[in-house]
Write a protein that holds these residues in place. Structure first.
Motif, mmCIF file in Angstrom:
data_model
loop_
_atom_site.group_PDB
_atom_site.id
_atom_site.type_symbol
_atom_site.label_atom_id
_atom_site.label_comp_id
_atom_site.label_asym_id
_atom_site.label_seq_id
_atom_site.Cartn_x
_atom_site.Cartn_y
_atom_site.Cartn_z
ATOM 1 N N GLN A 223 33.652 39.310 37.364
ATOM 2 C CA GLN A 223 34.588 39.167 38.478
ATOM 3 C C GLN A 223 34.755 40.522 39.177
ATOM 4 O OE1 GLN A 223 38.705 38.023 37.633
ATOM 5 N NE2 GLN A 223 38.787 36.982 39.623
ATOM 6 N N GLU A 237 34.740 42.854 36.000
ATOM 7 C CA GLU A 237 35.193 42.573 34.633
ATOM 8 C C GLU A 237 34.296 41.508 34.029
ATOM 9 O OE1 GLU A 237 39.312 41.393 34.145
ATOM 10 O OE2 GLU A 237 39.063 41.149 31.969
ATOM 11 N N LEU A 240 33.976 36.216 29.071
ATOM 12 C CA LEU A 240 33.141 35.386 28.205
ATOM 13 C C LEU A 240 33.161 33.916 28.631
ATOM 14 C CD1 LEU A 240 31.500 35.471 25.515
ATOM 15 C CD2 LEU A 240 33.603 34.776 24.379
ATOM 16 N N ILE A 256 39.435 33.060 22.258
ATOM 17 C CA ILE A 256 39.689 34.423 21.769
ATOM 18 C C ILE A 256 40.881 34.496 20.797
ATOM 19 C CG2 ILE A 256 40.241 36.814 22.462
ATOM 20 C CD1 ILE A 256 37.376 36.061 23.140
ATOM 21 N N ILE A 296 38.578 44.169 24.920
ATOM 22 C CA ILE A 296 38.459 44.511 23.503
ATOM 23 C C ILE A 296 39.698 43.991 22.779
ATOM 24 C CG2 ILE A 296 38.203 46.408 21.845
ATOM 25 C CD1 ILE A 296 35.806 46.199 23.729
ATOM 26 N N SER A 297 39.472 43.384 21.608
ATOM 27 C CA SER A 297 40.581 42.800 20.857
ATOM 28 C C SER A 297 41.249 43.828 19.962
ATOM 29 C CB SER A 297 40.055 41.663 19.994
ATOM 30 O OG SER A 297 39.762 40.584 20.818
ATOM 31 N N GLU A 327 39.117 47.301 28.215
ATOM 32 C CA GLU A 327 40.471 46.803 28.486
ATOM 33 C C GLU A 327 41.135 46.393 27.174
ATOM 34 O OE1 GLU A 327 40.657 43.760 31.462
ATOM 35 O OE2 GLU A 327 39.349 44.850 32.851
ATOM 36 N N ASP A 357 45.648 46.219 29.715
ATOM 37 C CA ASP A 357 45.552 44.903 30.354
ATOM 38 C C ASP A 357 46.914 44.202 30.367
ATOM 39 O OD1 ASP A 357 44.228 42.859 31.583
ATOM 40 O OD2 ASP A 357 42.986 42.302 29.866
ATOM 41 N N ARG A 385 51.397 36.976 40.931
ATOM 42 C CA ARG A 385 51.470 35.685 41.636
ATOM 43 C C ARG A 385 52.897 35.318 42.024
ATOM 44 N NH1 ARG A 385 47.033 34.244 38.410
ATOM 45 N NH2 ARG A 385 48.314 33.351 36.778
ATOM 46 N N GLU A 414 45.945 42.179 39.150
ATOM 47 C CA GLU A 414 45.088 41.016 38.871
ATOM 48 C C GLU A 414 45.710 39.754 39.448
ATOM 49 O OE1 GLU A 414 42.705 40.773 35.006
ATOM 50 O OE2 GLU A 414 44.672 41.528 34.422
ATOM 51 N N GLY A 415 44.905 38.736 39.656
ATOM 52 C CA GLY A 415 45.429 37.434 40.083
ATOM 53 C C GLY A 415 45.829 37.403 41.551
ATOM 54 N N GLU A 417 45.635 35.991 44.920
ATOM 55 C CA GLU A 417 45.086 34.727 45.432
ATOM 56 C C GLU A 417 45.277 34.548 46.934
ATOM 57 O OE1 GLU A 417 46.702 31.589 43.023
ATOM 58 O OE2 GLU A 417 45.415 32.080 41.322
ATOM 59 N N GLY A 435 40.995 39.171 41.870
ATOM 60 C CA GLY A 435 41.602 37.852 42.026
ATOM 61 C C GLY A 435 40.701 36.936 42.837
ATOM 62 N N TYR A 436 41.043 35.643 42.824
ATOM 63 C CA TYR A 436 40.195 34.652 43.489
ATOM 64 C C TYR A 436 39.992 34.960 44.971
ATOM 65 C CZ TYR A 436 40.686 31.809 39.245
ATOM 66 O OH TYR A 436 40.646 31.351 37.958
HETATM 67 P P1 C2E Z 1 42.089 38.625 31.295
HETATM 68 O O1 C2E Z 1 41.430 39.795 30.635
HETATM 69 O O2 C2E Z 1 43.447 38.847 31.846
HETATM 70 O O3 C2E Z 1 41.081 38.106 32.392
HETATM 71 C C1 C2E Z 1 41.479 37.633 33.644
HETATM 72 C C2 C2E Z 1 41.593 36.138 33.623
HETATM 73 O O4 C2E Z 1 42.200 35.701 34.844
HETATM 74 C C3 C2E Z 1 40.229 35.463 33.589
HETATM 75 O O5 C2E Z 1 40.395 34.246 32.893
HETATM 76 C C4 C2E Z 1 39.962 35.197 35.071
HETATM 77 O O6 C2E Z 1 39.043 34.138 35.262
HETATM 78 C C5 C2E Z 1 41.345 34.820 35.545
HETATM 79 N N1 C2E Z 1 41.539 35.093 36.966
HETATM 80 C C6 C2E Z 1 41.002 36.080 37.694
HETATM 81 N N2 C2E Z 1 41.455 36.049 38.971
HETATM 82 C C7 C2E Z 1 42.328 35.016 39.048
HETATM 83 C C8 C2E Z 1 43.141 34.475 40.104
HETATM 84 O O7 C2E Z 1 43.154 34.933 41.235
HETATM 85 N N3 C2E Z 1 43.908 33.397 39.810
HETATM 86 C C9 C2E Z 1 43.918 32.863 38.563
HETATM 87 N N4 C2E Z 1 44.695 31.788 38.350
HETATM 88 N N5 C2E Z 1 43.185 33.338 37.529
HETATM 89 C C10 C2E Z 1 42.393 34.420 37.786
HETATM 90 P P2 C2E Z 1 39.398 33.821 31.761
HETATM 91 O O8 C2E Z 1 38.006 34.189 32.134
HETATM 92 O O9 C2E Z 1 39.702 32.414 31.439
HETATM 93 O O10 C2E Z 1 39.786 34.753 30.535
HETATM 94 C C11 C2E Z 1 41.007 34.584 29.897
HETATM 95 C C12 C2E Z 1 41.267 35.698 28.931
HETATM 96 O O11 C2E Z 1 40.396 35.639 27.814
HETATM 97 C C13 C2E Z 1 41.053 37.073 29.533
HETATM 98 O O12 C2E Z 1 42.185 37.416 30.256
HETATM 99 C C14 C2E Z 1 40.860 37.913 28.307
HETATM 100 O O13 C2E Z 1 42.089 38.262 27.727
HETATM 101 C C15 C2E Z 1 40.155 36.963 27.370
HETATM 102 N N6 C2E Z 1 38.704 37.237 27.395
HETATM 103 C C16 C2E Z 1 37.762 36.827 28.275
HETATM 104 N N7 C2E Z 1 36.553 37.304 27.928
HETATM 105 C C17 C2E Z 1 36.737 38.034 26.808
HETATM 106 C C18 C2E Z 1 35.868 38.804 25.958
HETATM 107 O O14 C2E Z 1 34.651 38.939 26.172
HETATM 108 N N8 C2E Z 1 36.437 39.411 24.874
HETATM 109 C C19 C2E Z 1 37.777 39.323 24.605
HETATM 110 N N9 C2E Z 1 38.267 39.937 23.532
HETATM 111 N N10 C2E Z 1 38.621 38.629 25.386
HETATM 112 C C20 C2E Z 1 38.108 37.996 26.469
#
Ligand code: C2E
Ligand code: CA
Ligand code: CA
Length: 455
Positions: A223, A237, A240, A256, A296-297, A327, A357, A385, A414-415, A417, A435-436
């Protein structure tokens, strides 16, 4: 000719002569097979045989009482031996019989678990009999003169039309007892939804190692991160994605938190790091020098030599660590700041960008920022938002951005829209946005095309 069971003796190679055991009469064997030899109670097989009668015509409840959990039982077995463990189970069975006034058939259905079926028509209300059974184990059981505390829990399953299969009913009761163990009264009612969710969670965790080895199941989406002043793309960013062969797409929001509870988080983060670094390298070769950020977790930070491990991965791919951002969620960092701060400092020393984050989403205290060795604050998308609707949130956002920048951090919102939010954030001096509105997460190929078309 002598049958296998009728020879008078059995001879071992060293000449030892043992009495030969004869085969049982078929009917005797069948009946013995329906009883537990330790407690002499009818067993699971008998329960299955009796099940149609036990079910009756509704209004009945299957109650499973587990005297201990597997760990407790195994510890006892190892420390005190089989005879002692058998005593424990026998005494538990006796107590159950006494407390129920021997009015029910009690089935010994697992090593430490017993089942009975009672009449009960009030869903969700623990029957007095069950509460009484649990209370019976408040006092230790005396086994061979040693008092042993049971770890009793009960699981209850209403025997309705959906519970026609006895094996399924017992499994459901066992699951409920496991759930019950974590509750104050040590009783759990069967809940189809949590059971299904539990099943799915277990399946996801079981299937993850295979996904890590399979080239087609896991992938990363990227993104865009945008400079709020110039509108240029500064990085992306890595997020996964898992296409599970049975469930289809599984969101990282679901996956996660599950993986975080297990040791699998290490190989998963390794996979994400390697894939993100390889993609960044590909982008750079194509003339697109971008900072790629990876989530990173918290558990990764407890990994000894984490910073060195990341450096080694960059070196192996001949990738400059300065174009890698990591992050970390704020809560996880603050929980053990004494230990996490030096790791973050080491990562920064190697040139990596460290960001916090989802700041401002939970109980973030602005003062805490002074204690975190980081470069960037990513403002929680929930807060971003809400700025259009709640004045208090707009105030909070303003405070966060100005404090962060005042302390020398860069701020990324972040976020985002819509345009109004974008313009507001610009006016607050926010450095970067995501953000989107600015770009959705995309597969690497689409990101490449998007970048070429936009810039
Ligand atoms: P995050 O790190 O806060 O990632 C941003 C999330 O917000 C992503 O969801 C993204 O798709 C979503 N997003 C971005 N822009 C917008 C927007 O404008 N509006 C809305 N409604 N959502 C938006 P995603 O991809 O579902 O990931 C969710 C969470 O899962 C991430 O939150 C992160 O904490 C975790 N995650 C994702 N990939 C990984 C990874 O490879 N490793 C680890 N440890 N955690 C991950
Ligand atoms: Ca993130
Ligand atoms: Ca975030």
């Amino acid at each position: 000719m002598e049958g296998i069971g009728t020879a008078p003796t059995a001879l071992l190679a060293d000449g030892t002569v043992l009495p030969r055991h004869s085969l049982l009469d078929a009917e005797v064997a069948r009946v013995i097979g329906l009883y537990d030899h330790v407690t002499r109670l009818p067993n699971r097989m008998q329960f299955i045989d009796d099940y149609p009668l036990l079910m009756g015509r509704g209004g009945r409840l299957l109650v499973l009482v587990a005297l201990s959990d597997a760990r407790h039982y195994n510890d006892m077995l190892q420390a005190l031996g089989h005879a002692f463990a058998d005593d424990f189970v026998r005494d538990g069975a006796r107590l159950l019989g006494e407390r129920t006034g021997y009015a029910y058939n009690i089935y010994h259905v697992g090593v430490v678990s017993f089942a009975l079926v009672i009449e009960h028509t009030m869903p969700g209300i623990v029957p007095p009999l069950v509460a009484d059974l649990i209370a019976a184990f408040d006092e230790p059981i005396a086994c061979a003169g040693i008092p042993v505390r049971a770890r009793v829990a009960a699981g209850m399953v209403p025997l309705d039309d959906t519970m026609r299969d006895p094996a399924e009913a017992l499994r459901a009761a066992l699951t409920s007892a496991r759930e019950g163990r974590t509750k104050p009264g040590a009783c759990g009612f069967y809940d189809r939804r949590t059971d299904a969710a539990h099943g799915r969670a277990t399946r996801l965790l079981t299937d993850l190692p295979e996904a890590l080895a399979d080239a087609d199941q896991l992938s990363l989406h990227f993104q865009p991160r945008i400079d709020m002043e110039t509108g240029l793309c500064t990085g992306a960013e890595a997020l996964l994605r898992w296409h599970h062969p049975h469930f289809g797409p599984v969101s990282p929001g679901e996956l996660i938190p599950l993986v975080d509870q297990t040791a699998l988080i290490r190989p998963l983060t390794d996979w994400v790091l390697d894939r993100a670094i390889a993609t960044a390298r590909g982008f750079a070769k194509g003339g697109m020098g971008l900072r790629i950020s990876v989530n990173i977790s918290p558990r990764n930070l407890t990994q000894p030599g984490f910073a060195d491990m990341v450096m080694a991965r960059c070196a192996a791919a001949d990738h400059d660590p300065a174009s890698l951002e990591l992050e970390f969620s704020e809560g996880a960092l603050m929980a053990d700041i004494g230990h996490t701060a030096p790791v973050l400092a080491a990562l920064r020393q190697h040139g990596m960008t460290v960001s916090i984050d989802d700041f401002g989403g939970g109980f973030s205290a602005l003062g805490e920022l002074t204690r975190l060795p980081a470069d960037m604050i990513k403002v929680d998308p929930g807060l971003v938002r809400r700025v259009g609707t709640a004045r208090s949130d707009a105030f909070l956002l303003r405070q966060i951005i100005s404090t962060a920048r005042g302390l020398g951090f860069r701020a990324c919102a972040e976020g985002i829209e819509d345009r109004e939010t974008f313009v507001l954030l610009q006016s607050l001096g926010c450095d970067e946005g995501q953000g989107y509105l600015l770009g959705r997460p995309m597969p690497a190929r689409d990101f490449d095309l998007w970048h070429r078309a936009t810039y």
